[in-house]
Scaffold this active site. Structure first.
Site, PDB file in Angstrom:
ATOM      1  N   MET A  99       0.821  -1.213   0.000  1.00 33.84           N
ATOM      2  CA  MET A  99       0.000   0.000   0.000  1.00 33.84           C
ATOM      3  C   MET A  99       0.855   1.263   0.000  1.00 33.84           C
ATOM      4  SD  MET A  99      -3.287  -0.707   0.013  1.00 33.84           S
ATOM      5  CE  MET A  99      -3.934   0.852   0.625  1.00 33.84           C
ATOM      6  N   GLU A 100       1.944   1.249   0.771  1.00 36.00           N
ATOM      7  CA  GLU A 100       2.716   2.474   0.984  1.00 36.00           C
ATOM      8  C   GLU A 100       3.702   2.792  -0.133  1.00 36.00           C
ATOM      9  OE1 GLU A 100       2.054   4.645   3.129  1.00 36.00           O
ATOM     10  OE2 GLU A 100       0.748   3.558   4.502  1.00 36.00           O
ATOM     11  N   SER A 101       4.262   1.760  -0.775  1.00 38.70           N
ATOM     12  CA  SER A 101       5.289   2.059  -1.784  1.00 38.70           C
ATOM     13  C   SER A 101       5.285   1.073  -2.944  1.00 38.70           C
ATOM     14  CB  SER A 101       6.682   2.066  -1.142  1.00 38.70           C
ATOM     15  OG  SER A 101       7.039   0.752  -0.719  1.00 38.70           O
ATOM     16  N   TYR A 146      -8.427   2.602   3.879  1.00 34.86           N
ATOM     17  CA  TYR A 146      -7.038   2.139   3.944  1.00 34.86           C
ATOM     18  C   TYR A 146      -6.926   0.876   4.795  1.00 34.86           C
ATOM     19  CZ  TYR A 146      -2.054   1.938   5.048  1.00 34.86           C
ATOM     20  OH  TYR A 146      -0.762   1.504   5.211  1.00 34.86           O
TER      21      TYR A 146
END
Length: 378
Positions: free
Chosen positions: A106-108, A292
């Site tokens: 999700m983040e990168s 999220y």
């Protein structure tokens, strides 16, 4: 004097003032020189900070990309490659490897997109701009402490426009509090060391309340006539109590043994329902967005070979724009259903007010903002 030149002079004065307070907080002149020599004001950062989209994304639109087939397949491949770094962190902290991989995804996008904006420049720009000056100053001071600790060099400290850094996007204050040197090289490197990335992320979750051995949640089916006001994500009961009210898993197996579970209807009465426990709330500590947290849980589930969401999303529903949400809040307040100060953002106070209104007129009290609800209140 040109506008940019005048702004750069004011920016330089802001940096000088900030340097004085940083020095008083224990930052050395050598660190300040390393951080602020060649510092640049970045106009794009202020543009992005001020750009609040008029139209909000539906949860199903968000999940379509967050838990896409492509992201799942890539994640399974990357998790296989990263097992030597992921498994020790999962074992040490009691956080499933799939949850760590899902946050990484999700983040990168599994480390492939960590941002390229210098963190010091971004935070100084946000502090100078002033909209969130106190927050930006505290994060900038934390970033200077990271440089002073020699965890990372000034040139390598890059991330998002808002100051989040590394493969799982830690803010500098979270880095100081939770980052771990898992590979034993004397530095906490969440940019280039996968053992550090995974251990730091797991440590954040555990210190934020992760409970080992518990699932984040599960999709469920609500019985006909269920009081939807109970499914607000806030009211917590043991899973056995929800079972007694007729809540069932999709396959008929027992509900997960959660002592403190809530029900969630992220798309209102017509969409899927979920039972969520303390670990779902812990994921919200990482990013305080229901979409999220749901994406992390569902992506982790998919990475482990689990089933996708089975109930249909109400894709025909049009999401309200921010101006329409503002109108809804204003109309609810006018009818004495207090939704707080209208801000165009769907928060707990607005959902609660919408539920109370829906109940008063005999509608399913799901608190979900639709065009029909807006028209009814108006």
């Amino acid at each position: 004097m040109p506008v940019d030149a005048e702004r750069d002079q004011r920016f330089a004065r802001w940096i000088a003032d900030f340097s004085s307070s940083a020095r008083a907080a224990g930052i050395t002149d050598a660190t300040l020189q390393s951080a602020f020599d060649g510092i640049r004001f970045i106009p794009r950062v202020t543009e992005l900070d001020g750009a609040q989209a008029e139209f909000t994304r539906t949860v199903w639109d968000y999940l379509d990309s967050a838990v896409s087939t492509q992201r799942v397949v890539r994640g399974q491949d990357r998790l296989l490659q990263a097992r030597p770094a992921v498994d020790p962190a999962a074992t040490r902290y009691g956080v499933p490897a799939e949850i760590l991989a899902a946050i990484w995804g999700m983040e990168s996008n599994y480390g492939s997109n960590t941002g390229d904006i210098p963190t010091i420049d971004a935070l100084a720009t946000l502090g100078f701009e002033g909209r969130r000056e106190a927050w930006a100053r505290s994060q900038l001071l934390a970033a200077l402490k990271i440089l002073q600790n020699r965890d990372i060099s000034r040139a390598q400290m890059v991330g998002s426009w808002a100051g989040a850094m590394g493969q799982t996007q830690f803010l500098p204050s979270n880095f100081l509090a939770y980052a771990v040197d898992a590979d034993g090289d004397g530095r906490r490197d969440i940019w280039g060391s996968l053992p550090d990335v995974m251990a730091s992320t797991a440590n954040f979750l555990v210190r934020s309340g992760w409970q080992s051995g518990q699932p984040w949640g599960q999709e469920v089916r609500l019985p006909p006539g269920f009081d939807l006001a109970l499914a607000d994500g806030e009211q917590r009961r043991p899973a056995a109590v929800w079972a007694g009210l007729g809540v069932q898993t999709m396959d008929g197996s027992p509900l997960p043994a959660l002592a403190d579970a809530a029900l969630l209807l992220p798309a209102g009465a017509r969409g899927p329902a979920f039972i969520v426990g303390p670990n779902f709330r812990t994921i919200l500590r990482y990013n305080n967005s229901t979409s999220y947290a749901l994406a992390v849980g569902l992506l982790a589930q998919a990475l482990g070979g689990g089933a996708p969401v089975q109930a249909a999303w109400p894709r025909d529903l049009q999401p309200l724009s921010r101006s329409q949400l503002l109108a809804l809040q204003t109309a609810l307040n006018a009818r004495s259903f207090d939704s707080g100060t209208p801000d165009g953002m769907m928060g707990p106070a607005t959902r609660s007010a919408a539920r109370r209104y829906q109940r008063s007129v005999g509608l399913p009290a799901d608190g979900y903002p639709t065009l029909e609800l807006l028209q009814s209140v108006q």
